[in-house]
Enzyme design. Structure first.
Site, PDB file in Angstrom:
ATOM      1  N   GLY A  42       2.252   2.233  10.842  1.00  0.00           N
ATOM      2  CA  GLY A  42       3.119   3.382  10.874  1.00  0.00           C
ATOM      3  C   GLY A  42       3.819   3.617  12.173  1.00  0.00           C
ATOM      4  N   LYS A  93       0.104   4.166  -0.238  1.00  0.00           N
ATOM      5  CA  LYS A  93      -0.511   5.426   0.519  1.00  0.00           C
ATOM      6  C   LYS A  93      -0.223   6.501  -0.468  1.00  0.00           C
ATOM      7  CE  LYS A  93      -0.497   3.083   4.620  1.00  0.00           C
ATOM      8  NZ  LYS A  93      -0.436   3.148   6.117  1.00  0.00           N
ATOM      9  N   ASN A 145       0.870  -1.029  -0.008  1.00  0.00           N
ATOM     10  CA  ASN A 145      -0.031   0.142  -0.029  1.00  0.00           C
ATOM     11  C   ASN A 145       0.875   1.248  -0.095  1.00  0.00           C
ATOM     12  OD1 ASN A 145      -1.894   1.835   0.490  1.00  0.00           O
ATOM     13  ND2 ASN A 145      -2.503   1.259   2.395  1.00  0.00           N
ATOM     14  N   GLU A 200      -5.586  -5.091  10.185  1.00  0.00           N
ATOM     15  CA  GLU A 200      -4.504  -4.098  10.725  1.00  0.00           C
ATOM     16  C   GLU A 200      -4.764  -3.308  11.692  1.00  0.00           C
ATOM     17  OE1 GLU A 200      -2.547  -2.928   6.756  1.00  0.00           O
ATOM     18  OE2 GLU A 200      -4.446  -1.706   6.611  1.00  0.00           O
TER      19      GLU A 200
END
Ligand code: 13P
Length: 249
Positions: free
Chosen positions: A172, A14, A12, A166
């Protein structure tokens, strides 16, 4: 019986990269020795979907990171599954925690998006996960069951669905769930699917883990029986993404 679930690793990206950076990343992926047993999909920013599709080796899939719940119309700024397919991608990530918690998407909206994306023949990476206060309050199961229930209510055929667990506190943050924590939630999710959908779907549904997955922690996570792959943020932009794709080797 052998595990019927093909290992799935999604990157991903982002809202990161530009043509130069993503082009370099794609070249390194195209040139790498990737485990052919792993299904690999890269989630590009909407504006780079076509670019990623044109550049990436055909064996690597491309995903959008979001879409709207109808095919077209007066929805300024949105993109539809039909447009995603028209640009050559076959997947969409829906219900990501950043969509839920930064942009306020509800279970209901996410489930409508999942239904529409599947009806347009896109594969869906459907994301769920609890926040830190919810884990600390001991309601992780309740939260992920509720999110899964909302999605399941509008899924008729699970063949093109991947469920991504997740935990929000792991995204993160560098605080990865331990392999035991991930396995525990994945197992209980599979059990939920068995009881509420069917045993066949429970056996075939890929449940992947996301949240600070790295080249260093992927192997132990990948060795858990109910961890069928990963959804990778930060590390999907780095050379270690290749190690994550090859985690089962
Ligand atoms: P990180 O891997 O950067 O924690 O992000 C995980 C994620 O949100 C993937 O969708």
């Amino acid at each position: 019986m052998a595990n019927p679930r093909r290992f799935f690793v999604g990157g991903n990206w982002k809202m990161n990269g530009n043509k130069k950076e993503l082009g370099d990343l794609i070249k390194s992926l195209n040139g790498a020795a990737l485990d052919p047993k792993t299904e690999v999909v890269c989630g590009a920013p909407a504006i780079y979907i076509q670019y990623a599709r044109e550049m990436l080796d055909p064996k690597i899939g491309v995903s959008a990171q979001n879409c709207y719940k109808v095919a077209k119309g007066a929805f300024t700024g949105e993109i539809s599954p039909a447009m995603i397919k028209d640009c050559g991608a076959n997947w969409v990530i829906l219900g990501h925690s950043e969509r839920r918690h930064v942009f306020g998407e509800s279970d209901e909206l996410i489930s409508q998006k999942v239904e529409h994306a599947l009806s347009e023949n896109l594969g869906v990476i459907a994301c769920i996960g609890e926040k830190l206060d919810e884990r600390e309050a001991g309601i992780t199961e309740q939260v992920v069951f509720q999110q899964t229930k909302a999605i399941a209510a509008r899924v008729k055929d699970w063949e093109h669905v991947v469920l991504a667990y997740e935990p929000v506190w792991a995204i993160g943050t560098g605080k990865t769930a331990t392999p035991q924590q991930a396995q525990e939630v994945h197992h209980t999710l599979r059990d939920w699917v068995k009881k509420n959908v069917s045993e066949d779907v429970a056996n075939s549904l890929r449940i992947i883990y996301g949240g600070s997955v790295t080249g260093a922690n992927c192997k132990e996570l990948a060795s858990q029986p109910d961890v069928d792959g990963f959804l990778v943020g930060g590390a999907s932009l780095k050379p270690e993404f290749i190690n994550i794709i090859n985690a089962r080797q």
